[in-house]
Design a protein around this motif. Structure first.
Motif, PDB file in Angstrom:
ATOM      1  N   UNK A   1      40.315  47.412  24.865  1.00  0.00           N
ATOM      2  CA  UNK A   1      40.938  46.293  24.154  1.00  0.00           C
ATOM      3  C   UNK A   1      39.878  45.293  23.695  1.00  0.00           C
ATOM      4  N   UNK A   2      38.906  44.999  24.564  1.00  0.00           N
ATOM      5  CA  UNK A   2      37.811  44.080  24.210  1.00  0.00           C
ATOM      6  C   UNK A   2      37.010  44.665  23.048  1.00  0.00           C
ATOM      7  N   UNK A   3      36.667  45.959  23.128  1.00  0.00           N
ATOM      8  CA  UNK A   3      35.913  46.616  22.058  1.00  0.00           C
ATOM      9  C   UNK A   3      36.687  46.568  20.738  1.00  0.00           C
ATOM     10  N   UNK A   4      37.991  46.805  20.817  1.00  0.00           N
ATOM     11  CA  UNK A   4      38.838  46.783  19.632  1.00  0.00           C
ATOM     12  C   UNK A   4      38.837  45.398  18.983  1.00  0.00           C
ATOM     13  N   UNK A   5      39.017  44.355  19.781  1.00  0.00           N
ATOM     14  CA  UNK A   5      39.023  42.983  19.257  1.00  0.00           C
ATOM     15  C   UNK A   5      37.673  42.612  18.658  1.00  0.00           C
ATOM     16  N   UNK A   6      36.601  43.020  19.317  1.00  0.00           N
ATOM     17  CA  UNK A   6      35.251  42.735  18.828  1.00  0.00           C
ATOM     18  C   UNK A   6      35.002  43.458  17.505  1.00  0.00           C
ATOM     19  N   UNK A   7      35.419  44.721  17.418  1.00  0.00           N
ATOM     20  CA  UNK A   7      35.239  45.488  16.181  1.00  0.00           C
ATOM     21  C   UNK A   7      36.054  44.890  15.043  1.00  0.00           C
ATOM     22  N   UNK A   8      37.256  44.409  15.338  1.00  0.00           N
ATOM     23  CA  UNK A   8      38.074  43.760  14.307  1.00  0.00           C
ATOM     24  C   UNK A   8      37.371  42.506  13.783  1.00  0.00           C
ATOM     25  N   UNK A   9      36.780  41.733  14.694  1.00  0.00           N
ATOM     26  CA  UNK A   9      36.039  40.539  14.279  1.00  0.00           C
ATOM     27  C   UNK A   9      34.839  40.925  13.419  1.00  0.00           C
ATOM     28  N   UNK A  10      34.076  41.943  13.848  1.00  0.00           N
ATOM     29  CA  UNK A  10      32.868  42.349  13.119  1.00  0.00           C
ATOM     30  C   UNK A  10      33.209  42.934  11.746  1.00  0.00           C
ATOM     31  N   UNK A  11      34.403  43.492  11.592  1.00  0.00           N
ATOM     32  CA  UNK A  11      34.844  43.979  10.277  1.00  0.00           C
ATOM     33  C   UNK A  11      34.968  42.824   9.290  1.00  0.00           C
TER      34      UNK A  11
ATOM     35  N   UNK B   1      33.229  31.874  16.948  1.00  0.00           N
ATOM     36  CA  UNK B   1      34.226  32.676  16.236  1.00  0.00           C
ATOM     37  C   UNK B   1      34.471  34.009  16.946  1.00  0.00           C
ATOM     38  N   UNK B   2      33.405  34.646  17.399  1.00  0.00           N
ATOM     39  CA  UNK B   2      33.539  35.925  18.116  1.00  0.00           C
ATOM     40  C   UNK B   2      34.272  35.717  19.432  1.00  0.00           C
ATOM     41  N   UNK B   3      33.932  34.649  20.124  1.00  0.00           N
ATOM     42  CA  UNK B   3      34.581  34.328  21.390  1.00  0.00           C
ATOM     43  C   UNK B   3      36.074  34.106  21.186  1.00  0.00           C
ATOM     44  N   UNK B   4      36.408  33.342  20.160  1.00  0.00           N
ATOM     45  CA  UNK B   4      37.827  33.064  19.873  1.00  0.00           C
ATOM     46  C   UNK B   4      38.579  34.330  19.484  1.00  0.00           C
ATOM     47  N   UNK B   5      37.928  35.222  18.750  1.00  0.00           N
ATOM     48  CA  UNK B   5      38.575  36.468  18.329  1.00  0.00           C
ATOM     49  C   UNK B   5      38.990  37.304  19.537  1.00  0.00           C
ATOM     50  N   UNK B   6      38.226  37.202  20.599  1.00  0.00           N
ATOM     51  CA  UNK B   6      38.571  37.938  21.820  1.00  0.00           C
ATOM     52  C   UNK B   6      39.546  37.124  22.663  1.00  0.00           C
ATOM     53  N   UNK B   7      39.153  35.906  22.978  1.00  0.00           N
ATOM     54  CA  UNK B   7      39.917  35.086  23.921  1.00  0.00           C
ATOM     55  C   UNK B   7      41.340  34.781  23.452  1.00  0.00           C
ATOM     56  N   UNK B   8      41.519  34.484  22.185  1.00  0.00           N
ATOM     57  CA  UNK B   8      42.848  34.120  21.688  1.00  0.00           C
ATOM     58  C   UNK B   8      43.805  35.311  21.613  1.00  0.00           C
ATOM     59  N   UNK B   9      43.251  36.515  21.735  1.00  0.00           N
ATOM     60  CA  UNK B   9      44.078  37.717  21.652  1.00  0.00           C
ATOM     61  C   UNK B   9      44.231  38.428  22.993  1.00  0.00           C
ATOM     62  N   UNK B  10      43.822  37.770  24.046  1.00  0.00           N
ATOM     63  CA  UNK B  10      43.965  38.332  25.402  1.00  0.00           C
ATOM     64  C   UNK B  10      44.845  37.395  26.224  1.00  0.00           C
ATOM     65  N   UNK B  11      45.625  37.955  27.107  1.00  0.00           N
ATOM     66  CA  UNK B  11      46.503  37.180  27.973  1.00  0.00           C
ATOM     67  C   UNK B  11      45.853  37.038  29.344  1.00  0.00           C
ATOM     68  N   UNK B  12      45.407  35.823  29.670  1.00  0.00           N
ATOM     69  CA  UNK B  12      44.761  35.594  30.970  1.00  0.00           C
ATOM     70  C   UNK B  12      45.732  35.759  32.140  1.00  0.00           C
TER      71      UNK B  12
END
Length: 155
Positions: A6-16, A51-62
């Motif tokens: 899930x982290x890899x997916x969110x990171x790849x979406x941001x990098x796209x 921006x990268x941090x937000x792309x991951x953090x805002x899409x994960x449920x703590x």
């Protein structure tokens, strides 16, 4: 979905969305401490890291999965790893440690998918007579022979 995927997916979406940035390393510890190291064709700003941090953090449920997240740029002390990093540093002096522990310093002049090319500058004794002569030569080094490569900082 598995946490790492899930982290890899969110990171790849941001990098796209940011083609100028690329991933150097993603580490996830046993305690779910996430470390993301980014580099960019024009460097990495603090805003890029945010921006990268937000792309991951805002899409994960703590509530679902607790984690810590650190996003940083690849600093000068980080080794060059990808052809894209080498390309970004063409024209700079680098120090290359080969697999056989030989060290080579030179100016990075060319990069392709298989190898790098350094311009080596040094002085050697003249073939005839006393004194030394300046020598400049190109040396190609395949990535498979590189153990570690760092940008040399000159003051």
């Amino acid at each position: 979905m598995e946490f790492r995927k899930r982290i890899e997916e969110l990171l790849n979406e941001f990098l796209e969305t940011r083609k100028d940035l690329f991933l150097i390393d993603l580490k996830i510890s046993a305690g779910d401490d996430i470390t993301v190291i980014l580099d960019g064709d024009n460097g990495v700003s603090l805003q890029d890291c945010l921006d990268a941090s937000r792309a991951i953090e805002f899409n994960m449920d703590r509530e679902e999965h607790d984690f810590s997240l650190q996003v940083m740029s690849a600093g000068l002390s980080e080794p060059l790893v990808t052809p894209r990093q080498f390309t970004k540093n063409i024209g700079r002096e680098i120090e290359v440690l080969l697999n056989d522990t030989t060290k080579i310093e030179g100016e990075l002049s060319k990069v392709d998918e298989e190898k790098i090319t350094l311009i080596l500058r040094y002085r050697k004794p003249k073939d005839i007579g006393k004194g030394k002569v300046d020598v400049e030569e190109e040396k190609e080094i395949p990535y498979s022979e590189i153990k570690k490569a760092l940008v040399t900082i000159k003051f």
